[in-house]
Scaffold this active site. Sequence first.
Site, PDB file in Angstrom:
ATOM      1  N   CYS A   1       0.835  -1.204   0.000  1.00  0.00           N
ATOM      2  CA  CYS A   1       0.000   0.000   0.000  1.00  0.00           C
ATOM      3  C   CYS A   1       0.860   1.241   0.000  1.00  0.00           C
ATOM      4  O   CYS A   1       0.717   2.107   0.863  1.00  0.00           O
ATOM      5  CB  CYS A   1      -0.900   0.019   1.224  1.00  0.00           C
TER       6      CYS A   1
ATOM      7  N   ASP B   1      -6.998  14.159  -6.495  1.00  0.00           N
ATOM      8  CA  ASP B   1      -6.805  13.229  -5.398  1.00  0.00           C
ATOM      9  C   ASP B   1      -7.166  11.841  -5.891  1.00  0.00           C
ATOM     10  O   ASP B   1      -8.195  11.666  -6.528  1.00  0.00           O
ATOM     11  CB  ASP B   1      -7.714  13.606  -4.217  1.00  0.00           C
TER      12      ASP B   1
ATOM     13  N   ASP C   1       0.486  22.175  -1.448  1.00  0.00           N
ATOM     14  CA  ASP C   1      -0.900  21.746  -1.456  1.00  0.00           C
ATOM     15  C   ASP C   1      -1.178  20.838  -2.635  1.00  0.00           C
ATOM     16  O   ASP C   1      -0.459  20.861  -3.620  1.00  0.00           O
ATOM     17  CB  ASP C   1      -1.824  22.970  -1.596  1.00  0.00           C
ATOM     18  N   ASP C   2      -2.284  20.095  -2.534  1.00  0.00           N
ATOM     19  CA  ASP C   2      -2.713  19.374  -3.723  1.00  0.00           C
ATOM     20  C   ASP C   2      -3.831  20.160  -4.413  1.00  0.00           C
ATOM     21  O   ASP C   2      -4.677  19.612  -5.089  1.00  0.00           O
ATOM     22  CB  ASP C   2      -3.157  17.944  -3.389  1.00  0.00           C
TER      23      ASP C   2
ATOM     24  N   GLY D   1     -11.400  11.606 -18.819  1.00  0.00           N
ATOM     25  CA  GLY D   1     -10.352  11.270 -17.864  1.00  0.00           C
ATOM     26  C   GLY D   1      -9.199  10.555 -18.521  1.00  0.00           C
ATOM     27  O   GLY D   1      -9.036  10.620 -19.745  1.00  0.00           O
ATOM     28  N   HIS D   2      -8.423   9.884 -17.707  1.00  0.00           N
ATOM     29  CA  HIS D   2      -7.247   9.206 -18.229  1.00  0.00           C
ATOM     30  C   HIS D   2      -7.093   7.893 -17.482  1.00  0.00           C
ATOM     31  O   HIS D   2      -7.231   7.848 -16.265  1.00  0.00           O
ATOM     32  CB  HIS D   2      -6.018  10.089 -18.009  1.00  0.00           C
TER      33      HIS D   2
ATOM     34  N   LYS E   1       1.300   6.603  -0.504  1.00  0.00           N
ATOM     35  CA  LYS E   1       1.959   7.898  -0.497  1.00  0.00           C
ATOM     36  C   LYS E   1       3.436   7.748  -0.219  1.00  0.00           C
ATOM     37  O   LYS E   1       3.862   6.871   0.519  1.00  0.00           O
ATOM     38  CB  LYS E   1       1.317   8.841   0.516  1.00  0.00           C
TER      39      LYS E   1
END
Lengths: 269, 342
Positions: free
Chosen positions: B13, B64, B46-47, B134-135, B16
């Site tokens: 996982c 996100d 920041d995101d 989208g992608h 991040k």
Amino acid sequence: MITINAMGEVCPIPVVKARKALESLVGPEELEVLVDNEIAVQNLSKMAEQKGLPVQSKKLADDWFSVVISVPVDPDDKFANPSVLASAMTAAKLSRSAAAEINASGSMGTGGMGAGSAEGGSKGSGIAGAGSMGTGSAGTPGADASAASADTCIPEARKNTAVVISSRYMGSGDDQLGAVLMKSFIFSLTQLEVLPKTVIFYNGGVHLSCEGSESLQDLKSLEAMGTEIISCGTCLNHYGLTEKLQVGRVTNMYEIAETMLKASSIVKP
Amino acid sequence: MPEEIKFCTGGGCTAKLGPGILSRVLEKLPKGPADPRLLIGYDSRDDAAVYKISDDTAVIQTLDFFPPMIEDPYVFGQVAATNALSDIYAMGGTVRTALNIVCFPQQMDLDILGKIMQGGSEKVIEAGGTVCGGHSINDTSVKYGLSVMGTVHPDRIYSNIGGRPGDVLILTKKLGTGLTFSAHTVGEADEKSVSDALSSMTTLNRSACEISRKYRVHACTDVTGFGFLGHLAEMVHANVSAVVFSDKIPVISGALGYADAFLYTAAGQRNRNHVQERVHFAENVNFAMQELLFDPQTSGGLLFAVHAEDAEGMLAELRADGLPAAIVGELTAPGKNDIIVE
């Protein structure tokens, strides 16, 4: 000693495995849990503290840590009594606010945490459960991640303290006293709420990170909790200690200078 | 439908990157000249970015995405989208368009992907926005999220540092999603807690944001991965401290029990490491409550600092809307500790 291998496991699995194993133990017994990251060390230590059990941890290699939780000798043992333990822990916590009160042998730290008294003075190295909660290692580049968390980045800890140790003695006057003080100082570091980010050894200080040092256990504890331990390579060479380094890693003057300049505060005992 | 998506196992996982690794890379990146129209995003990590395009409109750009933390692909899609959309609401904005971000193993059942994207699309529509494409990438594990564009009046962007002493803190969702799903992964979570957490994680922060618009909100943030105290810590600074009323915190029913059973997460401990030196816990605040306050939230609620005179009215309106909102503390003049938890 029972050993659980929780390498490669993501929290809460190592803690769950340890908890289940502890439930089956009647004591006296020691439970060793092997994990691959410092956060798991901290989470295991946190559980042990909540259960009132002494815990020690050390870094065996990169991505390899051992956490040993002790189950009290017998049910009548005074440390198995939660109220006695609680007050002992409070005492240990209080003592951390005045590091000087932790006496030179380190016995107050170990006794306070209910660690085996046989360990006694010479190796006051238990990472106290209470102390383990207070590690300031948020800057650790833990590569594991939690699927429960959506954010992409946790900022570095605000505090970036470097402890610089340039001699094996603390202060000047009497070197015998200085050696005792230094050993006590390093033990005290392991008990602080917020651990230093780095401990740097140079010149005579490198004796402390090498074979024969009485502070090795404490330094390994610090390392297991996320503090970086670095020793000057030129200095190790000068004292003929290059092959004797026992904790942390070798560094150079460039990194020493950079670490000191980047530190928000420098502590020099 | 259990196990439809293979839950991330082992150390896989790596959702991040560690902060140390990341900052080493980020600090070496070149920076162009500062654009005066870029209101948020030049210096920060920041995101989200906010860019002023006219005197009455600024664009909020955010993204996100993450791997599944639940087995049901449809619900996972909803959670990921709700979470991504939340960044717009935390800035006080309105959702306009969204683009899907998809990583998916080609050999896996495409129905699963369909369900993930259905869940996501429904949430964007509920938010009043449009999914515009989208992608997608063939990958070894599933990841999903959104890149979202929203708008806000440049003078009405919610800052997270605008709180003033005397402001009241209002939290709009329950805490404990991290603990609940941690317990769920080892089969120790009860059904009610899981369904509580899921319904919380799929509740848009839209109505909370819209209601707050009628009141004197001085600061706002969404409570996500850094946990309640981590995000509150971003609201306090040299001119303002905070007091938290721990007995007023809305909690997912089983979460405190999971903390007592040591089912806390790695991210929770990182949060503790990160902010604990700025926090003082009163004696009565027990271990489980501390863990709850450090617990990383997925798609958490909004945390507002609102003018004290407006707090009761705003709270009543939030609760009438069905949100488990509560007054959880207040901002004070700067004190010895940045945050005191009572």
